[in-house]
Structures are given as C-alpha cells and as structure tokens.
Design a protein around this motif. Structure first.
Motif, PDB file in Angstrom:
ATOM      1  N   GLN A   3    -104.320 -43.093  22.925  1.00 10.43           N
ATOM      2  CA  GLN A   3    -103.955 -43.173  24.329  1.00 10.43           C
ATOM      3  C   GLN A   3    -104.197 -41.844  25.025  1.00 10.43           C
ATOM      4  N   LEU A   4    -104.853 -41.920  26.177  1.00 10.56           N
ATOM      5  CA  LEU A   4    -105.026 -40.780  27.063  1.00 10.56           C
ATOM      6  C   LEU A   4    -104.618 -41.230  28.452  1.00 10.56           C
ATOM      7  N   VAL A   5    -103.739 -40.464  29.087  1.00 10.58           N
ATOM      8  CA  VAL A   5    -103.251 -40.846  30.407  1.00 10.58           C
ATOM      9  C   VAL A   5    -103.396 -39.664  31.356  1.00 10.58           C
ATOM     10  N   GLU A   6    -104.258 -39.852  32.373  1.00 12.83           N
ATOM     11  CA  GLU A   6    -104.472 -38.802  33.355  1.00 12.83           C
ATOM     12  C   GLU A   6    -103.491 -38.948  34.520  1.00 12.83           C
ATOM     13  N   SER A   7    -103.226 -37.824  35.163  1.00 16.09           N
ATOM     14  CA  SER A   7    -102.419 -37.820  36.380  1.00 16.09           C
ATOM     15  C   SER A   7    -102.804 -36.606  37.218  1.00 16.09           C
ATOM     16  N   GLY A   8    -102.391 -36.638  38.492  1.00 16.29           N
ATOM     17  CA  GLY A   8    -102.593 -35.477  39.345  1.00 16.29           C
ATOM     18  C   GLY A   8    -103.690 -35.599  40.376  1.00 16.29           C
ATOM     19  N   GLY A   9    -104.412 -36.702  40.365  1.00 13.74           N
ATOM     20  CA  GLY A   9    -105.455 -36.868  41.366  1.00 13.74           C
ATOM     21  C   GLY A   9    -104.863 -37.088  42.746  1.00 13.74           C
ATOM     22  N   PHE A  37    -114.668 -35.397  32.338  1.00  7.91           N
ATOM     23  CA  PHE A  37    -115.884 -35.915  32.932  1.00  7.91           C
ATOM     24  C   PHE A  37    -115.523 -36.446  34.307  1.00  7.91           C
ATOM     25  N   ARG A  38    -116.542 -36.723  35.105  1.00  9.23           N
ATOM     26  CA  ARG A  38    -116.299 -37.352  36.398  1.00  9.23           C
ATOM     27  C   ARG A  38    -117.424 -38.304  36.733  1.00  9.23           C
ATOM     28  N   GLN A  39    -117.108 -39.259  37.585  1.00 12.38           N
ATOM     29  CA  GLN A  39    -118.105 -40.238  38.002  1.00 12.38           C
ATOM     30  C   GLN A  39    -117.909 -40.555  39.470  1.00 12.38           C
ATOM     31  N   ALA A  40    -118.924 -40.242  40.251  1.00 12.44           N
ATOM     32  CA  ALA A  40    -118.908 -40.554  41.672  1.00 12.44           C
ATOM     33  C   ALA A  40    -119.545 -41.932  41.890  1.00 12.44           C
ATOM     34  N   PRO A  41    -119.251 -42.586  42.996  1.00 12.03           N
ATOM     35  CA  PRO A  41    -119.817 -43.920  43.254  1.00 12.03           C
ATOM     36  C   PRO A  41    -121.337 -43.904  43.204  1.00 12.03           C
ATOM     37  N   GLY A  42    -121.892 -44.831  42.453  1.00 17.42           N
ATOM     38  CA  GLY A  42    -123.337 -44.948  42.361  1.00 17.42           C
ATOM     39  C   GLY A  42    -124.006 -43.925  41.470  1.00 17.42           C
ATOM     40  N   LYS A  43    -123.226 -43.101  40.802  1.00 17.84           N
ATOM     41  CA  LYS A  43    -123.789 -42.066  39.937  1.00 17.84           C
ATOM     42  C   LYS A  43    -123.309 -42.250  38.505  1.00 17.84           C
ATOM     43  N   GLU A  44    -124.035 -41.611  37.583  1.00 20.05           N
ATOM     44  CA  GLU A  44    -123.642 -41.668  36.190  1.00 20.05           C
ATOM     45  C   GLU A  44    -122.461 -40.731  35.925  1.00 20.05           C
ATOM     46  N   ARG A  45    -121.757 -41.040  34.860  1.00 21.03           N
ATOM     47  CA  ARG A  45    -120.665 -40.176  34.454  1.00 21.03           C
ATOM     48  C   ARG A  45    -121.234 -38.830  33.998  1.00 21.03           C
ATOM     49  N   THR A  91    -115.784 -35.060  44.894  1.00 19.69           N
ATOM     50  CA  THR A  91    -115.141 -36.365  44.990  1.00 19.69           C
ATOM     51  C   THR A  91    -115.667 -37.287  43.899  1.00 19.69           C
ATOM     52  N   ALA A  92    -114.755 -37.825  43.088  1.00 15.00           N
ATOM     53  CA  ALA A  92    -115.132 -38.676  41.956  1.00 15.00           C
ATOM     54  C   ALA A  92    -113.863 -39.174  41.273  1.00 15.00           C
ATOM     55  N   VAL A  93    -114.061 -40.093  40.351  1.00 17.82           N
ATOM     56  CA  VAL A  93    -113.006 -40.436  39.406  1.00 17.82           C
ATOM     57  C   VAL A  93    -113.149 -39.481  38.222  1.00 17.82           C
ATOM     58  N   TYR A  94    -112.059 -38.830  37.881  1.00 15.08           N
ATOM     59  CA  TYR A  94    -112.066 -37.859  36.786  1.00 15.08           C
ATOM     60  C   TYR A  94    -111.440 -38.484  35.542  1.00 15.08           C
ATOM     61  N   TYR A  95    -112.156 -38.328  34.433  1.00 14.94           N
ATOM     62  CA  TYR A  95    -111.736 -38.905  33.167  1.00 14.94           C
ATOM     63  C   TYR A  95    -111.474 -37.815  32.136  1.00 14.94           C
ATOM     64  N   CYS A  96    -110.424 -37.996  31.387  1.00 19.72           N
ATOM     65  CA  CYS A  96    -110.134 -37.181  30.224  1.00 19.72           C
ATOM     66  C   CYS A  96    -110.729 -37.883  29.003  1.00 19.72           C
ATOM     67  N   ALA A  97    -111.259 -37.098  28.063  1.00 17.33           N
ATOM     68  CA  ALA A  97    -111.864 -37.688  26.882  1.00 17.33           C
ATOM     69  C   ALA A  97    -111.621 -36.800  25.669  1.00 17.33           C
ATOM     70  N   GLN A 114    -107.951 -43.676  31.635  1.00 16.14           N
ATOM     71  CA  GLN A 114    -108.289 -44.692  32.638  1.00 16.14           C
ATOM     72  C   GLN A 114    -108.904 -44.080  33.892  1.00 16.14           C
ATOM     73  N   GLY A 115    -108.794 -42.777  34.037  1.00 14.66           N
ATOM     74  CA  GLY A 115    -109.372 -42.095  35.191  1.00 14.66           C
ATOM     75  C   GLY A 115    -108.372 -41.887  36.312  1.00 14.66           C
ATOM     76  N   THR A 116    -108.603 -40.837  37.083  1.00 12.83           N
ATOM     77  CA  THR A 116    -107.771 -40.554  38.254  1.00 12.83           C
ATOM     78  C   THR A 116    -108.695 -40.137  39.401  1.00 12.83           C
ATOM     79  N   GLN A 117    -108.451 -40.683  40.589  1.00 14.49           N
ATOM     80  CA  GLN A 117    -109.329 -40.442  41.721  1.00 14.49           C
ATOM     81  C   GLN A 117    -109.032 -39.089  42.364  1.00 14.49           C
ATOM     82  N   VAL A 118    -110.085 -38.329  42.605  1.00 10.35           N
ATOM     83  CA  VAL A 118    -110.006 -37.093  43.379  1.00 10.35           C
ATOM     84  C   VAL A 118    -110.910 -37.253  44.585  1.00 10.35           C
ATOM     85  N   THR A 119    -110.349 -37.098  45.767  1.00  5.88           N
ATOM     86  CA  THR A 119    -111.119 -37.211  47.008  1.00  5.88           C
ATOM     87  C   THR A 119    -110.960 -35.925  47.806  1.00  5.88           C
TER      88      THR A 119
END
Length: 122
Positions: A3-9, A37-45, A91-97, A114-119
């Motif tokens: 289990q990995l749980v992100e927070s703070g976005g 890692f991060r993934q913006a809309p329409g882009k690769e992680r 701006t992206a969804v940030y993932y812990c791995a 699961q990722g956390t959104q940073v805008t």
C-alpha cells in the motif's frame, strides 16, 4: 498488503509551494527505492525524483532540479516531495512508487499509489 497512499496535493498559484507525502506499508517501504512520478493530461507518466533507502543517492529530473526536494523518514515509512517555485507546467497527477531496482523508468517500479492532483495556476 502492499500500500502506498499519497496526500498533500491541491491548487496553488505559480511561485508557490506544496509538500506531498506518501505513507507506505513497511513491506513496501523497507529497503526500496522510493520515487515520485507525474502525469499530465495527454502525456506519458514521467520521472520526477527518487531516493534510495539511506537517502545518499538521490536523482532529480532536469525540469525540477533546484525547485523540488525528495526526502524519506524510514521510521515513519514515509517519503516526501517538497515542491517550491511551482510553475503551471508542473500541473499533473503525482504518483509515489516503490522499487527494488530504481531508475527512471516507470516499468522498474513495482508498487504505485493512487495519485494526488497538483494544479498550479497563473
């Protein structure tokens, strides 16, 4: 259980700061390389930064060098991302791995949050 749980976005203005946290189960965290890692809309992680168990081998993507800092508290099974001087391009969804192998390829990482959104707004 792994289990990995992100927070703070959240939403922040350009030039501002955010701190992300990733709490891991002991099995996921122990002796593993931890990364963001991060993934913006329409882009690769994409790789952002990583740290080994002892914190003496850290790597950053060129796009975040000097602005972002990764750290880990092994007693708390937690890894952090301190992000300063944020830009709209961050701006992206940030993932812990977590990985036993490390590196910059997402394919090397076995466990993901699961990722956390940073805008970042202008």
């Amino acid at each position: 259980q792994v289990q990995l749980v992100e927070s703070g976005g959240g939403l922040v203005q350009a030039g501002g700061s955010l701190t992300l946290s990733c709490a891991a189960s002991e099995r996921t965290f122990s002796n593993n390389v931890m990364a963001w890692f991060r993934q913006a809309p329409g882009k690769e992680r994409e790789f952002v930064m990583r740290t080994n168990w002892s914190g003496d081998r850290i790597e950053y993507a060129d796009s975040v060098k000097g602005r972002f800092t990764i750290s880990r508290d092994n007693a708390k099974n937690t890894v952090y991302a301190q992000m300063n001087s944020l830009e709209p391009e961050d701006t992206a969804v940030y993932y812990c791995a977590a990985s036993t192998r490390g590196g910059m390829s997402p394919m090397n990482y076995d466990y993901w949050g699961q990722g956390t959104q940073v805008t970042v707004s202008l």
